[in-house]
Design a protein around this motif. Sequence first.
Motif, mmCIF file in Angstrom:
data_model
loop_
_atom_site.group_PDB
_atom_site.id
_atom_site.type_symbol
_atom_site.label_atom_id
_atom_site.label_comp_id
_atom_site.label_asym_id
_atom_site.label_seq_id
_atom_site.Cartn_x
_atom_site.Cartn_y
_atom_site.Cartn_z
ATOM 1 N N PRO A 1 0.801 -1.228 0.000
ATOM 2 C CA PRO A 1 0.000 0.000 0.000
ATOM 3 C C PRO A 1 0.838 1.285 0.000
ATOM 4 C CG PRO A 1 -0.183 -1.150 2.100
ATOM 5 C CD PRO A 1 0.533 -2.073 1.165
ATOM 6 N N VAL A 2 2.016 1.243 0.629
ATOM 7 C CA VAL A 2 2.823 2.471 0.680
ATOM 8 C C VAL A 2 3.337 2.816 -0.726
ATOM 9 C CG1 VAL A 2 4.882 3.565 1.637
ATOM 10 C CG2 VAL A 2 3.427 2.148 3.106
ATOM 11 N N GLU A 3 3.828 1.813 -1.428
ATOM 12 C CA GLU A 3 4.282 2.041 -2.809
ATOM 13 C C GLU A 3 3.131 2.500 -3.688
ATOM 14 O OE1 GLU A 3 6.356 -1.275 -4.488
ATOM 15 O OE2 GLU A 3 8.071 -0.997 -3.146
ATOM 16 N N LEU A 4 1.997 1.848 -3.488
ATOM 17 C CA LEU A 4 0.812 2.222 -4.263
ATOM 18 C C LEU A 4 0.475 3.700 -4.041
ATOM 19 C CD1 LEU A 4 -2.466 0.150 -4.395
ATOM 20 C CD2 LEU A 4 -2.499 2.612 -4.140
ATOM 21 N N MET A 5 0.506 4.103 -2.755
ATOM 22 C CA MET A 5 0.155 5.492 -2.451
ATOM 23 C C MET A 5 1.218 6.466 -2.943
ATOM 24 S SD MET A 5 -2.874 5.530 -1.512
ATOM 25 C CE MET A 5 -3.036 7.257 -1.099
ATOM 26 N N GLU A 6 2.471 6.014 -3.035
ATOM 27 C CA GLU A 6 3.499 6.875 -3.638
ATOM 28 C C GLU A 6 3.170 7.098 -5.111
ATOM 29 O OE1 GLU A 6 7.166 5.683 -0.681
ATOM 30 O OE2 GLU A 6 7.458 5.368 -2.833
ATOM 31 N N ASN A 7 2.733 6.055 -5.788
ATOM 32 C CA ASN A 7 2.320 6.215 -7.187
ATOM 33 C C ASN A 7 1.161 7.210 -7.307
ATOM 34 O OD1 ASN A 7 4.182 4.343 -8.037
ATOM 35 N ND2 ASN A 7 2.717 2.727 -8.539
ATOM 36 N N VAL A 8 0.139 7.008 -6.470
ATOM 37 C CA VAL A 8 -1.051 7.871 -6.556
ATOM 38 C C VAL A 8 -0.677 9.321 -6.230
ATOM 39 C CG1 VAL A 8 -3.365 8.316 -5.630
ATOM 40 C CG2 VAL A 8 -2.623 5.966 -6.001
ATOM 41 N N SER A 9 0.154 9.509 -5.197
ATOM 42 C CA SER A 9 0.544 10.877 -4.824
ATOM 43 C C SER A 9 1.315 11.542 -5.951
ATOM 44 C CB SER A 9 1.456 10.885 -3.599
ATOM 45 O OG SER A 9 0.848 10.257 -2.535
ATOM 46 N N GLY A 10 2.252 10.806 -6.526
ATOM 47 C CA GLY A 10 3.078 11.371 -7.596
ATOM 48 C C GLY A 10 2.234 11.773 -8.790
ATOM 49 N N VAL A 11 1.363 10.898 -9.194
ATOM 50 C CA VAL A 11 0.562 11.153 -10.390
ATOM 51 C C VAL A 11 -0.468 12.268 -10.148
ATOM 52 C CG1 VAL A 11 -1.228 10.096 -11.860
ATOM 53 C CG2 VAL A 11 0.939 8.905 -11.471
ATOM 54 N N THR A 12 -1.125 12.257 -8.986
ATOM 55 C CA THR A 12 -2.136 13.298 -8.753
ATOM 56 C C THR A 12 -1.490 14.678 -8.596
ATOM 57 O OG1 THR A 12 -2.210 12.695 -6.401
ATOM 58 C CG2 THR A 12 -3.958 11.817 -7.795
ATOM 59 N N ALA A 13 -0.305 14.716 -7.980
ATOM 60 C CA ALA A 13 0.375 16.021 -7.839
ATOM 61 C C ALA A 13 0.757 16.558 -9.225
ATOM 62 C CB ALA A 13 1.620 15.876 -6.960
ATOM 63 N N TRP A 14 1.211 15.685 -10.069
ATOM 64 C CA TRP A 14 1.594 16.055 -11.439
ATOM 65 C C TRP A 14 0.376 16.570 -12.225
ATOM 66 C CZ3 TRP A 14 6.427 15.753 -13.818
ATOM 67 C CH2 TRP A 14 6.423 15.894 -15.212
ATOM 68 N N GLU B 1 -9.538 20.546 -8.545
ATOM 69 C CA GLU B 1 -10.342 19.792 -7.572
ATOM 70 C C GLU B 1 -11.446 18.978 -8.249
ATOM 71 O OE1 GLU B 1 -11.478 22.014 -4.134
ATOM 72 O OE2 GLU B 1 -9.378 22.461 -3.652
ATOM 73 N N ARG B 2 -11.696 19.258 -9.524
ATOM 74 C CA ARG B 2 -12.695 18.464 -10.255
ATOM 75 C C ARG B 2 -12.051 17.598 -11.332
ATOM 76 N NH1 ARG B 2 -17.309 20.496 -13.031
ATOM 77 N NH2 ARG B 2 -18.498 18.777 -12.193
ATOM 78 N N GLU B 3 -10.876 17.997 -11.790
ATOM 79 C CA GLU B 3 -10.315 17.298 -12.950
ATOM 80 C C GLU B 3 -9.280 16.240 -12.575
ATOM 81 O OE1 GLU B 3 -9.291 20.262 -15.964
ATOM 82 O OE2 GLU B 3 -10.999 21.434 -15.258
ATOM 83 N N THR B 4 -8.964 16.162 -11.303
ATOM 84 C CA THR B 4 -8.152 15.025 -10.841
ATOM 85 C C THR B 4 -8.523 14.723 -9.394
ATOM 86 O OG1 THR B 4 -5.935 14.112 -10.548
ATOM 87 C CG2 THR B 4 -6.193 16.448 -10.057
ATOM 88 N N LEU B 5 -8.118 13.565 -8.920
ATOM 89 C CA LEU B 5 -8.303 13.250 -7.510
ATOM 90 C C LEU B 5 -7.374 14.129 -6.688
ATOM 91 C CD1 LEU B 5 -8.357 9.353 -7.717
ATOM 92 C CD2 LEU B 5 -10.282 10.834 -7.094
ATOM 93 N N PRO C 1 8.032 11.099 -15.450
ATOM 94 C CA PRO C 1 9.073 10.057 -15.464
ATOM 95 C C PRO C 1 8.503 8.701 -15.035
ATOM 96 C CG PRO C 1 9.362 11.532 -13.586
ATOM 97 C CD PRO C 1 8.205 12.089 -14.369
ATOM 98 N N ALA C 2 7.945 7.991 -16.015
ATOM 99 C CA ALA C 2 7.185 6.765 -15.708
ATOM 100 C C ALA C 2 8.027 5.719 -14.991
ATOM 101 C CB ALA C 2 6.602 6.179 -16.997
ATOM 102 N N GLU C 3 9.345 5.743 -15.254
ATOM 103 C CA GLU C 3 10.197 4.709 -14.645
ATOM 104 C C GLU C 3 10.324 4.909 -13.132
ATOM 105 O OE1 GLU C 3 11.162 7.051 -16.733
ATOM 106 O OE2 GLU C 3 12.646 8.215 -15.610
ATOM 107 N N THR C 4 9.917 6.086 -12.628
ATOM 108 C CA THR C 4 9.977 6.300 -11.171
ATOM 109 C C THR C 4 8.769 5.702 -10.448
ATOM 110 O OG1 THR C 4 8.840 8.443 -11.272
ATOM 111 C CG2 THR C 4 11.265 8.476 -11.463
ATOM 112 N N LEU C 5 7.770 5.274 -11.203
ATOM 113 C CA LEU C 5 6.608 4.655 -10.556
ATOM 114 C C LEU C 5 6.936 3.229 -10.124
ATOM 115 C CD1 LEU C 5 3.741 5.647 -13.027
ATOM 116 C CD2 LEU C 5 4.084 6.529 -10.714
#
Length: 367
Positions: free
Chosen positions: A61-74, A87-91, A150-154
Amino acid sequence: MEISNKVHEAIDGFKLPGELKECIRYGSGHINDTYRLTYETPKGTKRYILQRMSKSIFKKPVELMENVSGVTAWLRKKIIENGGDPERETLTLVKSNDGLPYFVDSTGEYWRVYLFIEGATCYDAVKDDNDFYQSAVAFGHFQRLLADYPAETLHETIKDFHNTPDRLEKFKKAVAEDICGRAASVQKEIDFILEREELTHALYDLQLDGRLPLRVTHNDTKLNNIMIDDETGKAICVIDLDTVMPGLTANDFGDSIRFGASTALEDEQDLSKVSCDLHLFDVYARGFIEGCGGALTDLEIDMLPMGAILMTFENGIRFLTDHLEGDHYFHIHREGHNLDRCRTQLTLVKDMQEKLPQMNAIIQKYK
Ligand code: ADP
Ligand code: MG
Ligand code: MG
């Protein structure tokens, strides 16, 4: 408001402003336990999504949440740059009291909170071409906004998820071991797969030698993972980012075609009903390429039909592997269920291989 102690504990793990007015089970997702929270604040009502992440499915779950955090921040950054409403166009993740994008309860379960996306709806079933088109635009747009991520960082949260040659190796092992004694009865299907062994390398090798770029893929491109604006009828947001991983654009496209452009259900027993609908393929291809807005390379676009064939082939291989191994991965609801599923997929593969020239022609129209 009847909510369990565990849910209470999770709610207390996030310092959400205002007074909690309601907490209800929400949505029709099959993976996580989802709740909607409503708070009354001096500035008005504010709603959130609270989710307990599936412990059995998501082992990291921690790795998963790192992926979600990285992508949503981007995505948030890109959406702001484009003048959109993040606030409407991404989580949008809300931090827990520990300053983390998740909360771990006393029993070790992982929870997270998102802002609730207002004025938009998730639909479970495609009712017309426009729904399918909207999901194509949304998943294409997702590719576009994340094209230079940088997809390889996921993290690869499910290892070798679309490693097709590896899926084939596991299948061969299942045939050789034949622990249920079922191999003889499915020789036709086994032969069909082995005759197409080379196909498993069609995209994998292009990625290995760097001709296809690694992208951020969603890997669960269902209609009910996008939100459609209640007023405009347009897709505004891609949700359910649990399976975001590095991969090929053709995987996301291909999986959508596999289940969305098929004329029959995945477990249809009458194979004469199973084919790939070229009209639906056209609808999705148009939306997806439009949504990508020039972010894909020529070769990536050319390989989209191959993605459809490969995702379908891969699923056929996996269903037959599970049938041979005694049905311990995919839930079955009747005897031979995985074999039925395998047969629809292989029927689709054959049909798509025959239709490849037409599929290529459709893709070229929108390139
Ligand atoms: P699952 O993996 O179980 O499908 P989802 O993340 O897709 O979980 O969430 C389940 C449902 O909850 C979605 O189909 C949608 O209806 C709703 N949902 C999830 N996130 C939001 C959000 N931020 N705003 C509004 N509704 C949401
Ligand atoms: Mg979902
Ligand atoms: Mg999900």
